[in-house]
Design a protein around this motif. Structure first.
Motif, PDB file in Angstrom:
ATOM      1  N   THR A 168       0.621  -1.242   0.028  1.00 35.75           N
ATOM      2  CA  THR A 168       0.368   0.182  -0.158  1.00 35.75           C
ATOM      3  C   THR A 168       0.760   1.277  -0.039  1.00 35.75           C
ATOM      4  O   THR A 168       0.219   2.359  -0.547  1.00 35.75           O
ATOM      5  N   LEU A 169       1.831   1.245   0.635  1.00 31.20           N
ATOM      6  CA  LEU A 169       3.114   2.177   0.384  1.00 31.20           C
ATOM      7  C   LEU A 169       3.712   2.469  -0.497  1.00 31.20           C
ATOM      8  O   LEU A 169       5.021   3.200  -0.426  1.00 31.20           O
ATOM      9  N   ASP A 180       3.539   3.411  -3.547  1.00 30.83           N
ATOM     10  CA  ASP A 180       3.552   4.943  -4.897  1.00 30.83           C
ATOM     11  C   ASP A 180       4.340   5.929  -3.875  1.00 30.83           C
ATOM     12  O   ASP A 180       5.241   6.610  -4.215  1.00 30.83           O
ATOM     13  N   LYS A 181       3.572   5.786  -2.518  1.00 31.47           N
ATOM     14  CA  LYS A 181       3.951   6.966  -1.198  1.00 31.47           C
ATOM     15  C   LYS A 181       5.508   6.802  -1.897  1.00 31.47           C
ATOM     16  O   LYS A 181       5.943   8.079  -1.317  1.00 31.47           O
ATOM     17  N   PHE A 182       5.400   5.732  -0.714  1.00 35.78           N
ATOM     18  CA  PHE A 182       7.566   5.899  -1.022  1.00 35.78           C
ATOM     19  C   PHE A 182       8.634   6.259  -2.531  1.00 35.78           C
ATOM     20  O   PHE A 182       8.746   7.218  -2.395  1.00 35.78           O
ATOM     21  N   ALA A 184       7.187   8.316  -4.538  1.00 29.81           N
ATOM     22  CA  ALA A 184       6.807   9.689  -4.792  1.00 29.81           C
ATOM     23  C   ALA A 184       7.950  10.949  -4.364  1.00 29.81           C
ATOM     24  O   ALA A 184       8.315  11.568  -4.354  1.00 29.81           O
ATOM     25  N   ASN A 185       7.992  10.064  -2.704  1.00 25.90           N
ATOM     26  CA  ASN A 185       9.055  10.687  -1.594  1.00 25.90           C
ATOM     27  C   ASN A 185      10.220  10.245  -1.316  1.00 25.90           C
ATOM     28  O   ASN A 185      10.630  10.775  -0.105  1.00 25.90           O
ATOM     29  N   TYR A 213      12.887  11.244   2.137  1.00 27.77           N
ATOM     30  CA  TYR A 213      13.810  10.009   2.282  1.00 27.77           C
ATOM     31  C   TYR A 213      15.167  10.055   2.957  1.00 27.77           C
ATOM     32  O   TYR A 213      14.930  10.232   3.685  1.00 27.77           O
ATOM     33  N   ASP A 264       4.640   8.425  10.322  1.00 27.77           N
ATOM     34  CA  ASP A 264       5.171   7.952   8.428  1.00 27.77           C
ATOM     35  C   ASP A 264       6.624   8.060   8.755  1.00 27.77           C
ATOM     36  O   ASP A 264       7.096   6.803   8.085  1.00 27.77           O
ATOM     37  N   MET A 314       9.694   5.169   6.760  1.00 32.29           N
ATOM     38  CA  MET A 314       9.133   5.069   5.489  1.00 32.29           C
ATOM     39  C   MET A 314      10.863   5.862   5.343  1.00 32.29           C
ATOM     40  O   MET A 314      11.389   5.386   4.569  1.00 32.29           O
TER      41      MET A 314
END
Length: 644
Positions: free
Chosen positions: A489-490, A492-494, A496-497, A501, A515, A519
């Motif tokens: 689930t994470l 795409d978020k990872f 993209a960012n 991080y 979060d 991450m």
């Protein structure tokens, strides 16, 4: 039956004309003091005048007169609730739940305030004769039910009618315990915090719940989930996660809060998500008792918990520009709530901002999370699981700060077929390899640390989780459910960012939110920080070799007493703050916050770590044989922890 109609307009006219002749009906155009005997009041409007509902609530509550309202707002008629003076669940409660469940709650709150100031709308543009005629029938039906002593349809309910389509629906709402009109919370007091242990027979010796979730399933759905007036206003099934995950939305005024349930069944996960949300709500602020103690620690003495013993921030942290907390000052007055010391067996005062975790700012001393909050089918069950959460987070953080080279567990020695299948599914559908570690601390309560390591080049590289339970298999399963929820689930978020991080990896002060911790360790570069686990070559342990906890009582209270005896021997107090609110107690649930001063509390944000005055992190490595002498503070792991 004496009925009074208050209002001017078509709806009031229609109801006045259509009420059966056996009722004695009076008519008032506006609200005014009542001198004569009235059995029921009807406040009827063709528009929305929220200030009149507030005034009606005051008038009829004081006069002891039941009342029912109907009005029109944005093309929708609202009929109800039927308000009975002295009974929780009034018009203001209904308005609050309807407003909070709406997606535009902030704008609607501002608009309602504007209407209150300006006097409201006399006639809504959708107030047609046809629509109001239908509203009239709903009002008269409820009146006849009341007159004939049938069960009222609109007590704790409102009827919503779309005046364009005439589509209608009835919605239950929960009374607001903080309502200024019908709320009746008791003052907090030592006797309300005091309890005696009650029997909690278990369905089987291997069970650690007094009831099955199936026993709560129907009540959880019907009482708490509703898109228009619900405590929760939405739910979503996660079709991407490895297992059956469901989240429900808890609407709070500034934001929406999603709480998740994770199991092997969407039905079961939905119930778990609702319970998680109820627990979250209970822990935000006192809603079961009124806080009445406001004093300084220096005056309270032995009857109060010294906040310093629960761990505080360092002098350097308090000196940071804009740091939101203040060092503890024993002469500074604070709000205190009553808890109960299970070890000393007496009530104890706890700073309100340590007992409820949304209250960490302002005059707060430390950053607080939901650490130790739990909900259960009895007070004892809630305490049991509150302790387990404290133990889980303490074991995870102590392992991290002291960089303990935990022994790895052989997952194939658990003897549990379901766990074997869970591991096989996770590793086959996600391309992650699973590592299990024995993180049991000096208390002996089985605790685990899990790491999922990515075999691919994209996605989160490492995902860590923890678990604690007298049954180590359940501890591992809990950690696996937490891990599985993050793996797909994470992604795409990872990606993209990733650059953000990477900056956190080089500058830990940028790790601010919950979060961020998990991450950050999605980066392959950060994997070296977990070499103390992944790189150690200690022989693997079997479950039988790793865990020796003796349990299996037929009563959960006996299991709990065994656990408390362990903390008594370790000279660690177990303090219980009862956070139960009327919303959860109505179906027999209890919610608590468990504080165990001396154990490591979970924090998020690198600038908000709490290890000052917590000497266990320095001494337990020696007790467990991982170090030959106590650690110094400057030897602790300086990097942000990877707890998800």
């Amino acid at each position: 039956m004496e009925i009074m109609i208050v209002g001017e307009g078509l709806l009031a006219d229609l109801v006045f004309m259509q009420l059966p002749k056996q009722y004695r009906v009076q008519r008032q155009r506006v609200l005014k003091p009542i001198d004569e005997q009235i059995d029921l009041a009807l406040v009827l409007q063709d528009g929305w005048r929220p200030h009149e509902h507030t005034e009606a609530e005051k008038l009829f509550q004081a006069s002891g007169i039941p009342w029912l309202r109907a009005f029109v707002s944005f093309g929708e008629a609202v009929i109800g609730p039927l308000v009975r003076p002295g009974v929780p669940g009034c018009s203001q409660c209904a308005d609050m739940r309807r407003l909070m469940a709406g997606r535009d709650r902030k704008e609607m709150w501002e608009y309602q305030f504007q209407l209150t100031e300006e006097g409201g709308t006399a006639v809504d543009v959708w107030s047609s004769r046809t629509g109001l005629w239908q509203v009239c029938h709903y009002v008269i039906d409820e009146v006849q039910r009341i007159a004939s002593r049938q069960q009222a349809r609109l007590h704790e309910h409102i009827q919503l009618l779309d005046l364009q389509t005439l589509a209608s629906s009835r919605h239950f709402f929960l009374a607001d315990p903080l309502c200024g009109h019908c709320g009746c919370l008791p003052d907090d007091a030592p006797e309300l915090a005091t309890f005696t242990w009650q029997p909690n027979p278990k369905p089987s010796p291997t069970s650690y719940r007094v009831k099955s979730l199936d026993d709560w399933k129907q009540a959880l759905r019907s009482d708490y989930v509703d898109a228009r007036t619900g405590f929760f206003n939405g739910k979503m099934r996660d079709l991407v996660s490895v297992f059956s995950d469901v989240s429900v939305n808890l609407p709070l005024f500034p934001h929406d809060e999603a709480t998740a349930g994770r199991s092997h069944s969407y039905v079961h996960s939905e119930g778990t998500a609702i319970l998680e949300g109820l627990e979250r709500y209970c822990g935000l602020t006192p809603r079961g008792k009124k806080t009445v103690v406001y004093d300084c620690y220096a005056n309270l003495g032995e009857q109060a918990l010294n906040p310093v013993t629960a761990g505080v921030h360092s002098k350097e942290q308090y000196a940071l520009p804009g740091f939101p907390f203040q060092p503890f000052d024993p002469k500074r007055p604070l709000n205190w709530v009553w808890g109960y010391s299970c070890i000393r067996e007496r009530p104890v005062l706890v700073p309100e901002r340590m007992a409820y975790y949304s209250l960490g700012f302002g005059d707060g001393t430390v950053f607080e999370t939901s650490n130790g909050c739990a909900i259960g089918g009895s007070l004892e069950e809630a305490i049991f699981y509150g302790i387990m959460e404290v133990v889980e987070r303490d074991a995870f953080l102590l392992t991290w700060y002291a960089q303990l080279p935990l022994p790895r567990l052989d997952p194939h020695t658990s003897g549990d077929t379901e766990l074997e299948l869970m591991i096989a599914r996770l590793q086959s559908v996600t391309d992650y390899e699973l590592f299990l570690y024995n993180a049991t601390m000096e208390n002996g309560i089985p605790s685990v640390w899990t790491i999922a390591k990515n075999k691919k080049q994209t996605g989160l590289h490492l995902v860590c989780a923890g678990g604690a339970h007298p049954d180590p298999v359940r501890a591992v399963k809990g950690a696996l459910h937490e891990t599985a929820a993050m793996l797909n689930t994470l992604h795409d978020k990872f990606e993209a960012n990733r650059s953000a991080y990477l900056r956190m990896y080089h500058d830990s002060s940028l790790v601010k939110k919950m979060d961020d911790h998990a991450m950050l360790y999605g980066l392959p570069e950060a994997a070296e920080r977990l070499d103390f686990l992944l790189g150690n070559n200690r022989p693997m342990q079997t479950f039988a070799e790793a865990f020796s906890w003796q349990g299996g009582h037929t009563d959960l209270t006996d299991d709990l007493k065994d656990i408390l005896q362990v903390f008594r021997k370790l000279e660690l107090d177990v303090i219980v703050i009862d956070q139960t609110t009327p919303e959860v107690s109505r179906i027999g649930l209890s919610c608590v916050r468990v504080l165990i001063p001396g154990m490591l509390p979970m924090t998020f944000g690198q600038h908000q770590t709490r290890v000052t005055n917590l000497k266990r992190v320095l001494h337990v490595p020696v007790t467990l044989g991982y170090a030959k002498q106590p650690l110094a503070l400057d030897q602790l792991n300086p990097h942000p922890h990877p707890f998800p």
